[in-house]
Design an enzyme around this catalytic site. Sequence first.
Site, mmCIF file in Angstrom:
data_model
loop_
_atom_site.group_PDB
_atom_site.id
_atom_site.type_symbol
_atom_site.label_atom_id
_atom_site.label_comp_id
_atom_site.label_asym_id
_atom_site.label_seq_id
_atom_site.Cartn_x
_atom_site.Cartn_y
_atom_site.Cartn_z
ATOM 1 N N ARG A 1 6.852 52.312 38.041
ATOM 2 C CA ARG A 1 6.565 53.613 38.617
ATOM 3 C C ARG A 1 7.736 54.548 38.280
ATOM 4 O O ARG A 1 8.894 54.119 38.257
ATOM 5 C CB ARG A 1 6.410 53.519 40.137
ATOM 6 N N HIS A 2 7.445 55.798 38.032
ATOM 7 C CA HIS A 2 8.479 56.787 37.699
ATOM 8 C C HIS A 2 9.512 56.922 38.819
ATOM 9 O O HIS A 2 9.270 56.551 39.963
ATOM 10 C CB HIS A 2 7.843 58.148 37.429
ATOM 11 N N ASN B 1 8.408 63.726 45.928
ATOM 12 C CA ASN B 1 8.454 62.395 46.543
ATOM 13 C C ASN B 1 9.370 62.416 47.755
ATOM 14 O O ASN B 1 9.014 61.931 48.830
ATOM 15 C CB ASN B 1 8.996 61.334 45.575
ATOM 16 N N GLN C 1 1.803 64.691 44.676
ATOM 17 C CA GLN C 1 1.982 65.288 43.356
ATOM 18 C C GLN C 1 0.715 65.259 42.531
ATOM 19 O O GLN C 1 0.358 66.243 41.900
ATOM 20 C CB GLN C 1 3.098 64.551 42.600
ATOM 21 N N ARG D 1 7.736 63.411 34.818
ATOM 22 C CA ARG D 1 8.487 62.456 35.639
ATOM 23 C C ARG D 1 8.388 61.036 35.084
ATOM 24 O O ARG D 1 9.364 60.282 35.125
ATOM 25 C CB ARG D 1 8.047 62.519 37.106
ATOM 26 N N GLU E 1 -1.102 60.254 36.705
ATOM 27 C CA GLU E 1 -1.447 60.018 38.108
ATOM 28 C C GLU E 1 -2.844 60.534 38.401
ATOM 29 O O GLU E 1 -3.358 61.419 37.706
ATOM 30 C CB GLU E 1 -0.418 60.722 39.011
ATOM 31 N N HIS F 1 2.395 55.947 37.361
ATOM 32 C CA HIS F 1 2.425 56.588 38.673
ATOM 33 C C HIS F 1 1.861 55.654 39.736
ATOM 34 O O HIS F 1 1.054 54.776 39.453
ATOM 35 C CB HIS F 1 1.621 57.879 38.617
#
Length: 195
Positions: free
Chosen positions: A8-9, A15, A21, A61, A86, A147
Site C-alpha cells: 500500500r502507498h 490519510n 481519497q 501517491r 484506488e 491502494h
Amino acid sequence: MTILTLVRHGETDWNAGGRIQGSTDIPLNATGRAQAREVGEILAAEYAGRAAFVVSSDLSRAAETADVIAAALGTSVARRLPGLQERSYGDAEGMDAATFYATYGPWHAANVPNAEAWPVVRERALAALAEAVAAAPADTDLIAVAHGALIREVIMHATDGEFPREGERLPNCSVTTFRLDDEAWEMLAYAGVAT
C-alpha cells in the site's frame, strides 16, 4: 509460479486527516516518503540477489512510493497501471470517515452515489496484476504498489473472504505477499491490523 508482493502507498495528508481519497490524486506527505524509504530498505534486504519487477498505480501517491522502493532495489518502475488505481468513491471523495459512516453506513457495505462497484474494483485489479505477471521476466518476483481498498479486494479474492477480518485495516506502506500458481493464490504474509 510468481511471488507477488502488494504494497500500500505511503501516507498522504488526507490519510493523516482521515479523509477518503479514492481516485483523487493526493501526493505523499513527509511521513509517507519516510514510510516508503523504510519499506524500500526492508524489501531491498529481502530481495538481495533476487530480481524484482516493480509496477504501480498511476496515481502519484502510489507512483512515488514505487519509485522509492524501486530505487532501493537498484531498479526502476517497469509500468504504471491505471488498473491498480484506488476505488473511485464518487460523492464520498474528500469526506472524513465519521461523516462517511454517518451518511452511508459501514465502509464495505455502503452504497455511495457515483462510486465504483466493488466487483468492478476486484475485476480490474486482478486484470492489472495478470498483465503485470505476464510482462515480468521469467524467474522474477513482482512488487505492485497500489491502494488500500483495491488491495483488500485482492486479499478477499485470494482468501475466499477469510481476510481481511472485520475491523482490520491495511496500514500505509503495509506489505502483503502471495504465491501465484496459474489461477491458484496462496497468501504468504498478511499486513492487516486491528483498528
